[in-house]
Design an enzyme around this catalytic site. Structure first.
Site: not given
Ligand code: DHB
Ligand code: FE
Length: 279
Positions: A12, A59, A192
C-alpha cells in the site's frame, strides 16, 4: 449464511496514489507493479463480491502515538478518505456495511478479541490505494468494513494473535445471516524499512517464503516474534501481519489464483496475492 470468496493482499505504498494520478501505469518504473492487477480484476468481475472486509494499519490518521488500539473495527455508514500528507489525490467515500460491522463486533468480542469500536473512521492510503488498484474507476461496487491492526507502535499483536484474529473473523463472517459474498483484503508489506540505519532494507528471500507459506503452511509465520519479523522484514515490513489476518480468515481449501512480486516501489518490496476460498 454469508460466504467467504477469497482474500486479496497487496502492498500500500503512498507513491502508488501519485502514479495513478499521473497515469504512470505503463511507465517502466511502475509497469511491473500495475501489471499484477488485471488478473485480480478479472477474478473480481467474475466473483462479484458484495462486501470487502479490509485489514490494514492506520498510519496516524485516526490513531496517533498517544492512543493506539491493538485492534479496531469500523461501524460507520461511510468511510471518507482524509488528507494524511503525501499529496495523494482523494478518492470517493466508501459505503460501510453496518450489519456486518456489528455482527463482527459482537462475534469478535464474544470470542475474546476486545476490539475498539469506531462509529466514525477516516481511511488512509493503506485502505484507499488497494481499493483504487482493484477498482480503477473508483466506483466502489462493494460495501466495506475496515479493521485496523496496530503494526505501528510497539507492543504489536503477535503473529500468532493476528492469525487467531483472522480465524475468528472467518468464523464470524460465515455465521452472518446474509447471502452476501464477502472478500477479505489485507494491505501493507512486504519487506520495507523507512527509517534508521537499515532504511531501505528489503528481504526478498523472506518475502517469497512468507508468500509461499500462506498457501502451503499458513501458520508458518506464527513461529516468529514481532522483533523477529522486524529483523526479517523491516520496521514497516511487519505490516505483513495484515496479510496474515486476511489469509487466516479463509475457512476452506485455499488456492493461489494469482501473485506478483516486484522490488522496489518507493522503499518497499511490492507484492500481491489472490487466494480463493473453496468451501
Ligand atoms: C512506504 C511504504 C508504506 O507502507 C507506507 O505506509 C508509507 C511509505 C514507502 O515505501 O514509501
Ligand atoms: Fe504502510
Amino acid at each position: 449464511m454469508a460466504r467467504i470468496v477469497g482474500s486479496i493482499t497487496t502492498s500500500h505504498v503512498p507513491a502508488i496514489g501519485g502514479a495513478i494520478a499521473k497515469r504512470l501505469q505503463s511507465d517502466p518504473y511502475w509497469k511491473p507493479f500495475f501489471d499484477g492487477f488485471p488478473p485480480i480484476r478479472k477474478w473480481l468481475a467474475e466473483v462479484k463480491p458484495d462486501i470487502a472486509v479490509v485489514v490494514f494499519n492506520d498510519h496516524g490518521l485516526n490513531f496517533f502515538l498517544d492512543k493506539q488500539p491493538t485492534f479496531a473495527i469500523g461501524a460507520a455508514p461511510e468511510y471518507r478518505n482524509a488528507d494524511e500528507g503525501w499529496g495523494i489525490p482523494m478518492v470517493p467515500p466508501f459505503a460501510g456495511d453496518l450489519d456486518l460491522s456489528w455482527h463482527l463486533i459482537n462475534s469478535l468480542i464474544a470470542d475474546e478479541f476486545d476490539m475498539v469500536t469506531c462509529q466514525e473512521m477516516t481511511v488512509d492510503h493503506a485502505f484507499t490505494l488497494p481499493m483504487a488498484l482493484l477498482w480503477p474507476d473508483q466506483k466502489w461496487p462493494v460495501r466495506t468494513v475496515p479493521i485496523c491492526v496496530n503494526t505501528v507502535q510497539f507492543p504489536l499483536p503477535s503473529a500468532k494473535r493476528c492469525y487467531k484474529l483472522g480465524q475468528s473473523i472467518g468464523r464470524a463472517i460465515e455465521s452472518f445471516d446474509s447471502d452476501a459474498r464477502v472478500m477479505v483484503i489485507g494491505t501493507g508489506g512486504l519487506s520495507h524499512q523507512l527509517e534508521g540505519t537499515r532504511a531501505g532494507f528489503i528481504n526478498k528471500e523472506f518475502d517469497l517464503k512468507f508468500m509461499d507459506s500462506l498457501i502451503k503452511d499458513p501458520t508458518w509465520a506464527t513461529q516468529f516474534s514481532d522483533l523477529d519479523l522486524v529483523e526479517q522484514a523491516g520496521t514497516q515490513g511487519v505490516e505483513l501481519l495484515n496479510w496474515l489476518v486476511a489469509r487466516a480468515a479463509l475457512t476452506g481449501r485455499v488456492t493461489l489464483e494469482h501473485s506478483s512480486f516486484h522490488i522496489p516501489i518507493s522503499n518497499t518490496a511490492a507484492a500481491t496475492m489472490l487466494m480463493e476460498n473453496h468451501v
